[in-house]
Structure formats: structure tokens, C-alpha cells
Design an enzyme around this catalytic site. Structure first.
Site, PDB file in Angstrom:
ATOM      1  N   LYS A 108      20.923   5.618  49.170  1.00 52.66           N
ATOM      2  CA  LYS A 108      20.247   5.512  50.467  1.00 52.66           C
ATOM      3  C   LYS A 108      19.807   6.898  50.919  1.00 52.66           C
ATOM      4  O   LYS A 108      20.635   7.748  51.224  1.00 52.66           O
ATOM      5  CB  LYS A 108      21.158   4.915  51.536  1.00 52.66           C
ATOM      6  CG  LYS A 108      20.330   4.547  52.771  1.00 52.66           C
ATOM      7  CD  LYS A 108      21.130   4.316  54.021  1.00 52.66           C
ATOM      8  CE  LYS A 108      21.482   5.591  54.734  1.00 52.66           C
ATOM      9  NZ  LYS A 108      20.319   6.347  55.243  1.00 52.66           N
ATOM     10  N   GLY A 139      26.676  14.794  53.941  1.00 50.68           N
ATOM     11  CA  GLY A 139      26.188  14.705  55.312  1.00 50.68           C
ATOM     12  C   GLY A 139      27.208  15.281  56.271  1.00 50.68           C
ATOM     13  O   GLY A 139      28.007  16.140  55.898  1.00 50.68           O
ATOM     14  N   THR A 165      30.391  15.820  58.818  1.00 51.66           N
ATOM     15  CA  THR A 165      31.829  15.557  58.711  1.00 51.66           C
ATOM     16  C   THR A 165      32.199  14.284  59.460  1.00 51.66           C
ATOM     17  O   THR A 165      33.046  13.507  59.000  1.00 51.66           O
ATOM     18  CB  THR A 165      32.614  16.782  59.218  1.00 51.66           C
ATOM     19  OG1 THR A 165      32.252  17.905  58.398  1.00 51.66           O
ATOM     20  CG2 THR A 165      34.111  16.582  59.131  1.00 51.66           C
ATOM     21  N   ALA A 166      31.520  14.031  60.578  1.00 53.45           N
ATOM     22  CA  ALA A 166      31.835  12.820  61.353  1.00 53.45           C
ATOM     23  C   ALA A 166      31.574  11.567  60.521  1.00 53.45           C
ATOM     24  O   ALA A 166      32.403  10.650  60.479  1.00 53.45           O
ATOM     25  CB  ALA A 166      30.999  12.793  62.627  1.00 53.45           C
ATOM     26  N   GLY A 191      31.345  11.436  57.249  1.00 55.29           N
ATOM     27  CA  GLY A 191      32.285  11.478  56.121  1.00 55.29           C
ATOM     28  C   GLY A 191      33.607  10.822  56.498  1.00 55.29           C
ATOM     29  O   GLY A 191      34.176  10.020  55.748  1.00 55.29           O
ATOM     30  N   GLU A 199      30.823  15.513  50.573  1.00 59.85           N
ATOM     31  CA  GLU A 199      30.327  16.878  50.664  1.00 59.85           C
ATOM     32  C   GLU A 199      29.821  17.032  52.082  1.00 59.85           C
ATOM     33  O   GLU A 199      28.775  16.498  52.433  1.00 59.85           O
ATOM     34  CB  GLU A 199      29.232  17.071  49.603  1.00 59.85           C
ATOM     35  CG  GLU A 199      29.017  18.520  49.243  1.00 59.85           C
ATOM     36  CD  GLU A 199      27.936  19.137  50.091  1.00 59.85           C
ATOM     37  OE1 GLU A 199      28.289  19.659  51.169  1.00 59.85           O
ATOM     38  OE2 GLU A 199      26.775  19.080  49.695  1.00 59.85           O
ATOM     39  N   CYS A 214      24.104  23.054  54.212  1.00 59.30           N
ATOM     40  CA  CYS A 214      25.535  22.860  54.488  1.00 59.30           C
ATOM     41  C   CYS A 214      26.328  24.124  54.191  1.00 59.30           C
ATOM     42  O   CYS A 214      27.318  24.406  54.838  1.00 59.30           O
ATOM     43  CB  CYS A 214      26.072  21.688  53.686  1.00 59.30           C
ATOM     44  SG  CYS A 214      25.629  21.755  51.958  1.00 59.30           S
ATOM     45  N   GLU A 259      29.406  23.981  63.443  1.00 58.94           N
ATOM     46  CA  GLU A 259      28.229  24.051  62.578  1.00 58.94           C
ATOM     47  C   GLU A 259      26.991  23.828  63.444  1.00 58.94           C
ATOM     48  O   GLU A 259      26.905  22.848  64.176  1.00 58.94           O
ATOM     49  CB  GLU A 259      28.329  22.952  61.509  1.00 58.94           C
ATOM     50  CG  GLU A 259      27.184  22.969  60.525  1.00 58.94           C
ATOM     51  CD  GLU A 259      27.322  21.908  59.434  1.00 58.94           C
ATOM     52  OE1 GLU A 259      27.586  20.740  59.766  1.00 58.94           O
ATOM     53  OE2 GLU A 259      27.167  22.256  58.248  1.00 58.94           O
TER      54      GLU A 259
HETATM   55  P1  NAI Z   1      24.447  12.191  59.090  1.00 61.35           P
HETATM   56  O1  NAI Z   1      25.717  12.571  58.466  1.00 61.35           O
HETATM   57  O2  NAI Z   1      24.449  11.151  60.141  1.00 61.35           O
HETATM   58  O3  NAI Z   1      23.422  11.697  57.954  1.00 61.35           O
HETATM   59  C1  NAI Z   1      23.612  11.805  56.576  1.00 61.35           C
HETATM   60  C2  NAI Z   1      23.363  10.460  55.901  1.00 61.35           C
HETATM   61  O4  NAI Z   1      24.380   9.537  56.266  1.00 61.35           O
HETATM   62  C3  NAI Z   1      22.058   9.785  56.267  1.00 61.35           C
HETATM   63  O5  NAI Z   1      21.549   9.159  55.120  1.00 61.35           O
HETATM   64  C4  NAI Z   1      22.483   8.742  57.288  1.00 61.35           C
HETATM   65  O6  NAI Z   1      21.627   7.647  57.366  1.00 61.35           O
HETATM   66  C5  NAI Z   1      23.814   8.315  56.726  1.00 61.35           C
HETATM   67  N1  NAI Z   1      24.739   7.716  57.688  1.00 61.35           N
HETATM   68  C6  NAI Z   1      24.803   7.885  59.026  1.00 61.35           C
HETATM   69  N2  NAI Z   1      25.819   7.173  59.549  1.00 61.35           N
HETATM   70  C7  NAI Z   1      26.418   6.551  58.510  1.00 61.35           C
HETATM   71  C8  NAI Z   1      27.554   5.690  58.395  1.00 61.35           C
HETATM   72  N3  NAI Z   1      28.283   5.343  59.461  1.00 61.35           N
HETATM   73  N4  NAI Z   1      27.905   5.250  57.166  1.00 61.35           N
HETATM   74  C9  NAI Z   1      27.212   5.627  56.082  1.00 61.35           C
HETATM   75  N5  NAI Z   1      26.135   6.413  56.136  1.00 61.35           N
HETATM   76  C10 NAI Z   1      25.741   6.888  57.325  1.00 61.35           C
HETATM   77  O7  NAI Z   1      23.758  13.491  59.645  1.00 61.35           O
HETATM   78  P2  NAI Z   1      22.661  13.595  60.829  1.00 61.35           P
HETATM   79  O8  NAI Z   1      23.045  12.749  61.977  1.00 61.35           O
HETATM   80  O9  NAI Z   1      21.342  13.380  60.262  1.00 61.35           O
HETATM   81  O10 NAI Z   1      22.831  15.124  61.238  1.00 61.35           O
HETATM   82  C11 NAI Z   1      23.811  15.490  62.200  1.00 61.35           C
HETATM   83  C12 NAI Z   1      24.495  16.776  61.822  1.00 61.35           C
HETATM   84  O11 NAI Z   1      25.204  16.599  60.606  1.00 61.35           O
HETATM   85  C13 NAI Z   1      23.578  17.945  61.544  1.00 61.35           C
HETATM   86  O12 NAI Z   1      23.213  18.615  62.705  1.00 61.35           O
HETATM   87  C14 NAI Z   1      24.445  18.789  60.666  1.00 61.35           C
HETATM   88  O13 NAI Z   1      25.327  19.555  61.454  1.00 61.35           O
HETATM   89  C15 NAI Z   1      25.240  17.782  59.865  1.00 61.35           C
HETATM   90  N6  NAI Z   1      24.656  17.549  58.525  1.00 61.35           N
HETATM   91  C16 NAI Z   1      25.244  18.148  57.463  1.00 61.35           C
HETATM   92  C17 NAI Z   1      24.701  18.002  56.211  1.00 61.35           C
HETATM   93  C18 NAI Z   1      25.320  18.654  55.036  1.00 61.35           C
HETATM   94  O14 NAI Z   1      24.673  18.767  54.013  1.00 61.35           O
HETATM   95  N7  NAI Z   1      26.544  19.074  55.098  1.00 61.35           N
HETATM   96  C19 NAI Z   1      23.482  17.247  55.992  1.00 61.35           C
HETATM   97  C20 NAI Z   1      22.959  16.603  57.156  1.00 61.35           C
HETATM   98  C21 NAI Z   1      23.545  16.789  58.376  1.00 61.35           C
END
Ligand code: NAI
Ligand code: MG
Length: 794
Positions: free
Chosen positions: A192, A244, A246-247, A249, A266, A300, A396
């Protein structure tokens, strides 16, 4: 005069990359995308949609349909149906498909780069020169592993169906990073993409058919968090790989608890960039550009915390500010810009808000330009005059914002660098090799760069520790995340586990000659009475009392963890010394052979040959891990740069061991020995049955030079004690043999500090079986790999 004046006044003009081809591709697809399932593009009637936008000008590029639960189920089913034949096709067949994918991506590299930049806002220079080439490299590299799988990864098989959820910061690179190793090893996947950047994934889907990926091996579903949640919790998914926040994750760890799924997370980071006074400051400045302004800081592992040795602080900050003046912002398709647009309005607001509210706690902001919300442009920023507890130092930001602090001494630098709940990466800057090689291993992170930052390659493992998650992607270490040991004779047979005696106090007990024996806990190298003062009977197979053992509580667990924490010197002992200690332990145990055989016969109700077998296997197992102590020694990865990347297995820290019931002597050693051989300290909770056996070993441990606190043993109610252990913030990992309820409980509770868990059904293996009971599987679980990048030359 005139010429030099003209040169001074020269302005760059735009050098725009053409978007014609990318736009034509969008048009051909009607600017609308559904799902890619079983090799077909699927559209639903009346599906909800998400608009896909270009964050640099808010134009709408396309729309994607949101996959609902039924559609996700279709995708998982397609993956499950294709997986066995994909694996059976063999490594060479898979290698050819991955190779074809690499070639095809190469062929379409330009249009993919443009699409990526349109969708994400990153400079075309980065998508063209960094993201897409690296994605190609992942397919080539893993084509090689598919080819070598049968010989180099014998004894392992694919996990099955893998759900992969990726973020928006490196959409195509993350896709490659996830898909290549998974399908190389013979898994089928459902991926996804992030809802804000799905376009290059849809382009990739079209290439799959052309490359000969069998139907159902690669499935791509679109949607937001709900779709991701449904996918990760789907019962037929065997493994989830997530990158993505931490929340999210944490949410995935919770929703998959007790489902016997493999999981890699990750997550976020707040990586330290540590500059010593003997660093080459001009290189440092370029390093900072790469660390925090690359990809607008939406990385990240961005080097977002700059720690400068006080003597060069002022000088370096001056150089950084000067460099900031020359960073160029412009439309992301301009080939000569350095910084593009943040991925979305939401991310722009998030970064702006975090900085604004953070500054209320103090700190000085320096920017050369103003933020521009119409283009989602947030300028490169530095923040000074903050201390390590400042929210902008701890949180972050995921934008181009660098916080700066100073330190005086090397120990202070290490301490400051490690003062974060994250542990993804760090970099060390010094021209002194002694210093760099000393500091790098001391930084608590999965990746450490020396005199560089944000370097990546498919041959090198990437991933974090602490709240940055667990698991590695890339390198040979990354392959194991998509494999599991071939199921051999794993189920425990009757034998020592064949009775139902339990240690609950309401059982009718027959008397035994040794009824008075009370065995204490073993904590910090001492025999300790239970905090609550209660003892419970440890029963023999026939219900008679073998001995009384302590009934532990939360306080006892806390004491045991505290003792383990204090014994952290064990990790820095030489592997040779740890081996010597283990050999000595085995030697001392051998002396007590007759006594232990008798005890096993009485307690477990087994005949002499079986008890002798268990005893001999126990001694042999200690020897095995003594042998492994200085032989599980990592790798030097060969990435395409001038330098080598050292992949070092490091101990995890404190591991909680929750043991199975059967084969109580051998099982205990099978868990304790690999963990301590690798430099961990353990807190051991025996199975419900035969709790006395492990305590009989204490006197052997005491005479074997095992430092106090390396092994700690608490007896009592296994469920209760392991709950306390899993909830303890200083325990980094849990290995648990229990029933499904207990495993679920351990996995859910472990979410707090994102422990690595390794949970099993109580009787999932026969400890006498060499393949099930010992080997590198255990050593891999007892370590994580730190990749240290060490470039050399001028
Ligand atoms: P996110 O963690 O919500 O999104 C990452 C992926 O997870 C997306 O594909 C999203 O659709 C999916 N996702 C969202 N909720 C989910 C759930 N409950 N179960 C399974 N999959 C789910 O990140 P978001 O909201 O786009 O960004 C928020 C913050 O997260 C950013 O400001 C940044 O601090 C952090 N982030 C960190 C990343 C990293 O590589 N460590 C990458 C993206 C965001
Ligand atoms: Mg977009």
C-alpha cells in the site's frame, strides 16, 4: 571591471525538466487509478476516491480509488494463491524476473523521476540522481540474492504473504526497498503506497506484467490509514513490513498482536550529527546539506540534531549560515534547485506548527527566506540556543529544520547524541580515525555514518533500535526478515513434557522426602528471597512436591531488571572472554552430571536414557554457544562507494526470556546461552512446570565466573511475571514460549517501548532437535546489526 560586475549579478535561469511524457502517461490512464490485484487493474463501482496533488502548485494530477475491506481481501487472496508456485519456480527464475524489473525501471527512469517529483515535490535532481537509481540497484542486488538463495540461505523458506505499507517521502525507493527482497525470497506481496504519493507505484504495477512477474505475486492497493490497517491486520498476512510514523507503527504492533505475524517497523528518528573540533568543517557543511536539507528534511534518518564541539561552534555556525544563503528553492522540476516543496499542505502545516509552538519554549530561529504556503515551501532553517529537553530537540519535525547544540568533551557528545527515544541513525565527523571508530559503536542507532550522512545502498542493512523500530532492510541481514526456518521436527514430543502437573497451590500434594527445600530467586548474582515473602510448590510429574520456589511479583521483576541493567559491562567484554565463561559453566555442570540426571528423572518422570540425553545435549549446547561467541562476526558490505560498510552484530541489551514447560534444563540453556554469548543480560522466567530445575542450576552459575546480573531468574506465575517484564521500559526484547493468550498479551504490552518480540506456542519445538533447538536463528534474535559507513580517500 564590467565583466566581474556582470558575473556578480548573474542569476540562474530555470532549467526545467519536461513533464510532457509523465503527463501523457497520466492522460493515457484517464488520470484515475484503481487497484492492481492478481495482475489486473481493478476498478470498483462507486468507490471512494482520493485526489492526488502536486504540492508545488496544488494542481490535481489524478485520483485513486480507496480499496475497501473486500478489495484488500481480494489482494491478499491473490497473493496467497500465487506464492507457492512463485517459490517453487526457484531462485534462478525469480532472479530473471527481478533483473527484468531492474532493466525496465532503468529504461523508464526519466518518466518515473518526473512523476515522483510531480507527486511528491522533491527536486528532480534528487529523484533522478538518487531515488530512482537506488531503486534500480535494489532490484539488481536482490536479483542476485534470489539466484543464490538455495545455496546461501539453505534451511530457510519464505514467510508467505507479506503486507508492505510505505510512506510518502521516498515513494518509489521505498517500494523497491520493500518489494525487491520480499519477492526475491519467494514471497508474494500486497503493497500500500502512501495516499499522497501513489503514482509511481501505479507505473511500477504496469511494469510488473511486462517483466513477467506472475499474476498475484505483486499486488498494490490504494487508500489511506484504514486500508493500511485492514491490510496489516488481515489474518492471511504472514508478515507486515511498515515504514512511517512511530504512532502508526505502534498501532500496527497492537493490531497484529497474537496473530503470529513477523513484523518489521522502520519508524521515526531524531538523528544526531556529531562534529568534533578535528573535523574538516567545509566537508561538514556539505554533510549538513545532505543530512537535513536533502529531500526537504522529510527523511526518517535526517541529521536533525547537530552537536558541535564548543571550540568550533561559532565558526561552523557561521559557515552554515553562509551556505544557507546559496541554497536555491524553485519549482521542483527545475534541475538546478536544492530544495523543493514539502509533500502536502498537511505536512507544511505540521512543520510550521511544530516550529512555531516549539519556539515558545525558547530558541532562536534563522532562515534566509520566508515560508510560502502556496507552494508548500518551507525554507532551510536552523534553531540555536536550545537544550536537550527542548521539544524541538526531542520531537521529529520531518522538515528542513536543524537544531544545534554544543558539547565540550567526547563522553558528553556521546551522552547527548544518545539522549533521545529514537535510535535510527547518527553521524560522526572527525579526521581522527581513533576517535571516529570509538564513537561510532557507542552511538545507539542502527546506522552510523562516519564523515558522511544519508548514504544508502541495497547491500547495507538499514533500520533502527529503540522507538525507531526493529528489523533491517538491505544487505544479507535484511533477507532474514522475509524468511523463516524450514519447519522440521519442531513439535515437542511427549517425553519430558508429557504430564500436566502445575505449580498452583491448590493441588493435592503427596509428600516427598525433600519437601523442605526452598529455592530462592537468582538476582544480581545473589540468591534472593521473594519480595512478597510467598513460596509455591514446584511439582514433580506425579504431583508430589519437588521443592518450594519463590512467588515473584512486580517488584522482583523490577529488581531483576535493575540488576541486569547494572551488569551492562558484560556487553563490552571480549567475545573470547564470554566464550571462556561459557566453557567453564559447561565444565562445572558436567561435574554434577549424576545429580542432574537423577533430578530430571524424578521431576519430569523420564527414564534414565532420556534424562541423560537431555543433560548431554545441555552441555553440548553451552559448548555450541561458547563456540559461537567469537564467530558470529558480521560482515564488510561492498557498497558502490570508496569505503566499506561494517555490519556489526550488537547485543540488544536486556532480554526477557519466558520459557516453555518441557525439557526444562535444555530449554533454559537453549534460551539463556545464545543470549548471553552475544553479550546480552537476561531475566528468565521458567515455564509453569518444573520451576525448580533452573534454580538447581544457580549453584553451577555461581561457580562459573558469570558476572552477577547477567543471568537473573524469577519464579512464580508465568503469565503475571512475563506481563511485568514485557511492560518494563528497560527490557529491549522478549522471547516468549506460551499459549496464544500470553503471546498476544506480550506483543501488545511490548508496544510501549517497541520491544522486539519473538513469540511461540509453548510446545513448538523439540529442544533435542539440533535444527529447532540451536543455531544462528537464536543468535540473530540475540543481536541487531549496526551498519557503520566508513568512507576513505580524499
Ligand atoms: P503515517 O505513518 O500515517 O503514514 C505512513 C503510511 O502508513 C501511509 O501509507 C499511511 O497510509 C499508512 N497508515 C496510516 N495509518 C495507518 C494504520 N492505522 N495502519 C496501517 N497503515 C497506516 O505518516 P503521515 O501521517 O503521513 O506523516 C506523519 C508524520 O509521520 C510525519 O510528519 C513524520 O514525522 C512521520 N513519518 C515518518 C516517516 C519515516 O520514514 N520514518 C515517513 C512518513 C512520515
Ligand atoms: Mg502528491
Amino acid at each position: 571591471m564590467k565583466l566581474s560586475k556582470s558575473i556578480e549579478e548573474l542569476e540562474y535561469s530555470q532549467a526545467l525538466e519536461s513533464d510532457k511524457e509523465a503527463m501523457a502517461w497520466l492522460e493515457t490512464n484517464g488520470r484515475k487509478f484503481g487497484q492492481f490485484i492478481g495482475g489486473e487493474f481493478l476498478f470498483q463501482k462507486n468507490a471512494d476516491q482520493i485526489k492526488v496533488t502536486n504540492p508545488a502548485d496544488s494542481s490535481i494530477l489524478a485520483a485513486i480509488e480507496i480499496a475497501d475491506d473486500k478489495t484488500v481481501d481480494l489482494a491478499v487472496t491473490a497473493a496467497a494463491q500465487s506464492q507457492k508456485s512463485w517459490y517453487k519456480a526457484g531462485g534462478h527464475a525469480r532472479a530473471k524476473v527481478l533483473y527484468a524489473l531492474a532493466r525496465l525501471i532503468q529504461k523508464h527512469a526519466r518518466v518515473i523521476s518526473v512523476l515522483e517529483t510531480l507527486d511528491n515535490g522533491k527536486p528532480i535532481r534528487e529523484s533522478r540522481d538518487s531515488d530512482i537509481p537506488l531503486a534500480i540497484r535494489h532490484f539488481y542486488y536482490h536479483a542476485g540474492w534470489a539466484q543464490l538463495q538455495e545455496s546461501e540461505l539453505a534451511g530457510q523458506e519464505p514467510v508467505g504473504v507479506v503486507a508492505q505499507i510505505i510512506p510518502w517521502n521516498f515513494p518509489f525507493l521505498m517500494l523497491a526497498w520493500k518489494i525487491a527482497p520480499a519477492i526475491a525470497m519467494g514471497n508474494s506481496i500486497v503493497l500500500k503506497p502512501a495516499e499522497s504519493t501513489p503514482l509511481t507505484a501505479m507505473f511500477f504495477a504496469q511494469l510488473c506484467t511486462e517483466a513477467g512477474v506472475p499474476k498475484g505475486v505483486v499486488n498494490i492497493v490504494n487508500g489511506a490509514g484504514n486500508t493500511g490497517a485492514t491490510l496489516s491486520a488481515h489474518p492471511n498476512v504472514n508478515k507486515v513490513a511498515f515504514t512511517g510514523s512511530t504512532a502508526v507503527g505502534r498501532a500496527i504492533r497492537k493490531s497484529t498482536a497474537g496473530q503470529s505475524k513477523k513484523l518489521t517497523l522502520e519508524l521515526g528518528g531524531k538523528s544526531a550529527f556529531v562534529v568534533f573540533d578535528d573535523a574538516d568543517l567545509d566537508s561538514v557543511v556539505e554533510g549538513i546539506v545532505d543530512a537535513i536539507w536533502y529531500n526537504q528534511g522529510e527523511v526518517c534518518c535526517a541529521g536533525s540534531r547537530l552537536l558541535i564541539q564548543a571550540s568550533v561552534e561559532e565558526k561552523l555556525i557561521g559557515k552554515i549560515k553562509k551556505r544557507m544563503e546559496s541554497l536555491r528553492f524553485g519549482t521542483p522540476l527545475d534541475k538546478s534547485i536544492d530544495v523543493g516543496s514539502l509533500v502536502s499542505d498537511k505536512q507544511f502545516e505540521q512543520v510550521s506548527h511544530l516550529v512555531k509552538s516549539g519556539l515558545k519554549s525558547g530558541g532562536n530561529l534563522f532562515q534566509c527566506e520566508q515560508p510560502d504556503s502556496s507552494k508548500n515551501y518551507y525554507p532551510p532553517s536552523i534553531i540555536t540556543d536550545v537544550d536537550s529537553s527542548h521539544p524541538l530537540v526531542q520531537e521529529e519535525i520531518f522538515g528542513p529544520v536543524l537544531v544545534i547544540m554544543s558539547f565540550r568533551t567526547q563522553p558528553e557528545a556521546i551522552q547527548l547524541a544518545n539522549n533521545t527515544r529514537y535510535g535510527l541513525s547518527a553521524s560522526v565527523w572527525s579526521e581522527n580515525i581513533n576517535r571516529a571508530m570509538h564513537v561510532a559503536p557507542a552511538l545507539i542507532a542502527g546506522v552510523v555514518w562516519i564523515n558522511c550522512h544519508n548514504k544508502f545502498d541495497a547491500a547495507c542493512g538499514f533500520g533502527g533500535v529503540k522507538e525507531s523500530g526493529f528489523g533491517r532492510e538491505g544487505g544479507k541481514e535484511g533477507l532474514y526478515e522475509y524468511l523463516k526456518p524450514v519447519q522440521l521436527k519442531y513439535k515437542a514430543t511427549n517425553g519430558a513434557s508429557g504430564n500436566k502437573a502445575s505449580s498452583t497451590s491448590n493441588v493435592q500434594h503427596s509428600t516427598s522426602s525433600e519437601i523442605d527445600r526452598t529455592l530462592k530467586f537468582y538476582i544480581g548474582g545473589k540468591q534472593v528471597r521473594p519480595d512478597g515473602g510467598n513460596s509455591i510448590p514446584a511439582l514433580n510429574f506425579d504431583g508430589s512436591i519437588s521443592a518450594w520456589v519463590g512467588q515473584g511479583n512486580r517488584k522482583d521483576i523490577r529488581n531483576a531488571v535493575e540488576a541486569a541493567r547494572k551488569a551492562n559491562g558484560w556487553a563490552s567484554k571480549t567475545a573470547h572472554l564470554r566464550a571462556q565463561v561459557l566453557y567453564f559453566f559447561a565444565e562445572n555442570l558436567t561435574v554434577r552430571k549424576d545429580e542432574f540426571i537423577k533430578r530430571l528423572m524424578e521431576t519430569c518422570g523420564v527414564k534414565k536414557p532420556e534424562a541423560t540425553g537431555e543433560f548431554n545435549a545441555t552441555v553440548s549446547r553451552i559448548f555450541s554457544y561458547a563456540a559461537w561467541a567469537d564467530k558470529f562476526d558480521g560482515a564488510a558490505h561492498d557498497a558502490p562507494y570508496r569505503g566499506i560498510t561494517l555490519a556489526l552484530p550488537e547485543p540488544i541489551g536486556i532480554i526477557g526470556l519466558v520459557a516453555p514447560d518441557h525439557q526444562p534444563l535444555l530449554a533454559a540453556i537453549s534460551l539463556i546461552a545464545p543470549a548471553i554469548a552475544m553479550g546480552n543480560r537476561v531475566v528468565y522466567i521458567p515455564g509453569d512446570q518444573y520451576q525448580n530445575i533452573i534454580l538447581e542450576l544457580v549453584s553451577v552459575m555461581e561457580t562459573s565466573d558469570i558476572p552477577g546480573g547477567v543471568i537473573n531468574i524469577v519464579t512464580g506465575d508465568k503469565n503475571e511475571l512475563s506481563t511485568h517484564l514485557a511492560g518494563h521500559g528497560e527490557v529491549e526484547s522478549m522471547w516468549c514460549w506460551g499459549d496464544s493468550e500470553l503471546n498476544k498479551n506480550i506483543e501488545s504490552i511490548s508496544v510501549e517501548n517497541l520491544k522486539r518480540t519473538w513469540c511461540h506456542e509453548n510446545n513448538d519445538r523439540d529442544w533435542l532437535d539440533m535444527n529447532a533447538g540451536e543455531g544462528t536463528e537464536f543468535l540473530r534474535k540475540a543481536t541487531h546489526v549496526k551498519n557503520i559507513w566508513t568512507p576513505y580517500g580524499d
